[in-house]
Design a protein around this motif. Sequence first.
Motif, short mmCIF file in Angstrom:
data_model
loop_
_atom_site.label_atom_id
_atom_site.label_comp_id
_atom_site.label_asym_id
_atom_site.label_seq_id
_atom_site.Cartn_x
_atom_site.Cartn_y
_atom_site.Cartn_z
N PRO A 159 -50.24 0.58 0.99
CA PRO A 159 -51.18 -0.40 0.44
C PRO A 159 -52.60 -0.19 0.97
O PRO A 159 -52.79 0.09 2.16
CB PRO A 159 -50.63 -1.74 0.90
N VAL A 160 -53.55 -0.32 0.09
CA VAL A 160 -54.96 -0.18 0.42
C VAL A 160 -55.63 -1.54 0.29
O VAL A 160 -55.41 -2.25 -0.69
CB VAL A 160 -55.64 0.84 -0.51
N ILE A 184 -51.10 -1.31 -3.87
CA ILE A 184 -51.71 -2.63 -3.68
C ILE A 184 -50.60 -3.63 -3.44
O ILE A 184 -49.69 -3.75 -4.26
CB ILE A 184 -52.55 -3.05 -4.90
N MET A 185 -50.64 -4.30 -2.31
CA MET A 185 -49.64 -5.32 -2.02
C MET A 185 -50.35 -6.65 -1.74
O MET A 185 -51.09 -6.78 -0.76
CB MET A 185 -48.80 -4.93 -0.80
N PRO A 186 -50.16 -7.64 -2.60
CA PRO A 186 -50.84 -8.92 -2.38
C PRO A 186 -50.38 -9.59 -1.10
O PRO A 186 -49.19 -9.57 -0.77
CB PRO A 186 -50.47 -9.74 -3.62
N ARG A 207 -52.18 -17.56 -3.72
CA ARG A 207 -53.25 -17.52 -4.72
C ARG A 207 -54.41 -16.69 -4.22
O ARG A 207 -54.96 -15.85 -4.95
CB ARG A 207 -53.68 -18.95 -5.06
N ALA A 208 -54.79 -16.88 -2.95
CA ALA A 208 -55.88 -16.08 -2.38
C ALA A 208 -55.48 -14.61 -2.33
O ALA A 208 -56.30 -13.72 -2.60
CB ALA A 208 -56.23 -16.59 -0.98
N GLY A 209 -54.22 -14.33 -1.99
CA GLY A 209 -53.75 -12.95 -1.94
C GLY A 209 -53.82 -12.27 -3.29
O GLY A 209 -54.19 -11.09 -3.39
N VAL A 210 -53.48 -12.99 -4.35
CA VAL A 210 -53.56 -12.44 -5.71
C VAL A 210 -55.01 -12.15 -6.08
O VAL A 210 -55.31 -11.11 -6.70
CB VAL A 210 -52.91 -13.40 -6.72
N LEU A 231 -47.92 -1.43 -7.40
CA LEU A 231 -47.91 -2.79 -6.87
C LEU A 231 -46.64 -3.02 -6.06
O LEU A 231 -45.54 -2.68 -6.52
CB LEU A 231 -47.99 -3.81 -8.00
N MET A 232 -46.78 -3.59 -4.88
CA MET A 232 -45.64 -3.86 -4.02
C MET A 232 -45.41 -5.36 -3.95
O MET A 232 -46.31 -6.12 -3.60
CB MET A 232 -45.88 -3.28 -2.63
N THR A 233 -44.20 -5.76 -4.31
CA THR A 233 -43.87 -7.18 -4.36
C THR A 233 -43.59 -7.72 -2.97
O THR A 233 -42.65 -7.25 -2.30
CB THR A 233 -42.65 -7.42 -5.26
#
Length: 639
Positions: free
Chosen positions: A523-524, A548-550, A587-590, A609-611
């Motif tokens: 993740p970046v 990308i991992m939220p 929500r902020a992570g998204v 995308l990593m869940t």
Amino acid sequence: MKQDLRQALKERTLTGDGAMGTYLYHLGLPVGISYEELNITQPDVIADVHRRYYDAGARLIETNTYTANREKLSKFGLELDVAAINRAGVELARKAVGADAYVVGAVGSIRSGRRRVVINAQLEDDFREQMEALLEAGADGLLLETFYEHDELLAALRVARSLTNLPVICQFVTEDSGVTRDGIALDTAFAQLASEGADVVGFNCHSGPNGILRALEKLTPIPNVPFSVYPNAGLPKLVDGQYTYSAPPEYFASMSGRFAALGARIIGGCCGTTPEHIAAIAQALAGGAAAAPVQSPAAGTAAQHAEPDRAPAADAEQTAEIVQQPCVCGGEHDDELSLVELVKRRHTVIVEFDSPRGLSVEKFMKGSETLRDAGVDAISMADNSLAQTRMSNVSTGYLVKEKLGVRPLVHIACRDRNSIGMQSHLMGLHALDIDHVLAITGDPARVGDLPGASSVYDMTSFDLIRMTKQLNGGLAFSGKQLKEKAKFVVGSAFDPNVKYLEKAVQRMEKKIEAGADYFMTQPVYDPAIVEKLYTMTRHISAPIFIGIMPLISGRNAEYLHNEVPGIRITEAARSRMAGLEGEEGRRAGVEIAKELIDEVIRYFNGIYLMTPMMFSEMTAELTKYVWEKTGAKTITSCP
């Protein structure tokens, strides 16, 4: 005269010392020897380590006797030296540190989490032999550490209490399950240990600060029985054949106050920690991280940090139309193209969604269906990520493919299979028509939920790439003809969060030479890295899927940044996430992830995308966002 240890623990929090074994390894001592034998053969080395920890601020010093029992020493032919090694361990520690330090005899688990047949009578005899030597040499107490099973720790405690009235500290290895390896709830286990005479209960090893903090928050404190904590310095990473740990000293300092507030009276470090980590803890405690009264937590303390089962669904007005249009010129459809071919034509989304840790697939299938409906191009499944045992990704990959019609991409870790098992595994994937794989080294077994398991590492990720491509040529690893050719599309991992990106790119080039078809990154979180990576890899033809991992909370951000190898989160992102939990945190992570997607799609077609924590709605929303920003999910040019 030195204050009684029990009284000291009522009045203040003591700084414990740090790792012995990993620190000796860090100093250059070889693996495969008995580090406890060094008490006799190289006493100056052990004394120096004790002195370094004392000078750093440690006032509770463990003897170098963790595995100095008959069972463990017999592997080195030292079973007759149990008493001598343990007595020397106490004497060395005592002489190396000041009179104000407490020296406790370290006694480790004999079973060590392995399902070995060591009957309780033998355990008790071995514990008694070791403890008698430690006590005869003048230890101020006993520290029973790194126990996985309640049954074994209880047996050790009973032996200790039959021998002495000195303080006894009892520590389990902590895992996310909230139970011991033999199925006893931690609250119940600690209560029984306290009733049997444990003066302190707590955790050490296996988990970093965040994992132990979560475990403490779920416990009901026991009156007059404080906690002790000795976290690892995050998760180890195998780099060029050597293990490294990532959690920095300042992170330990920041967590010390939280441990103390939850009733910890002893705070030290386990694997990967150094005198620098201990100095940071000591300074933090001296600076005001005072011990809190041992009492029950206020209502909601644990609940306010718990994550609900589901993340918020995407807003309806943000949902993009997902269209699978035919290629009007008669070319292939999306599902007829490999990901490598597809990503060269349009933006392509891979979403990682891990297999279940239990036997039920219901939640996994429901989450996978959510991802399918969002229009993902493939669902990627790790191979027992972080060495945590999960359902086979071959099975879940097949279910995703057959029941949902989604392309599976399975990771294959070198950790778990020798070359025989690896070829068999790949042949089975071929039979199931699962042809997209990611070849990885795999996290060491000792960091997972079965630390007694062996890490195989029969081959490197380079070897696995070459051998998988050899199957594509119809040849077995042995060179025998297989009568049929496989069609694997082989990916490889890439870490862009390194100090010297140039060297990482050179390693990428070598993997391409070995046969890698595409790359998936860690993740970046820094947009600048995306642009830099694009600039440095423009000459590389193999597609790169940017990870990308939220984030899901402020604590999640700190854990990932400080404890997980290969992940670095910008200070700006951590500041935005600070203090956020639950729906607000997700929500902020998204939103942060969407900003990263905006940057990625400027330079790369591949998005990975990593869940996090099975919150499939989060990565579904981000998938739809990709289609909103790049257009409906169709092939934009014909072959």
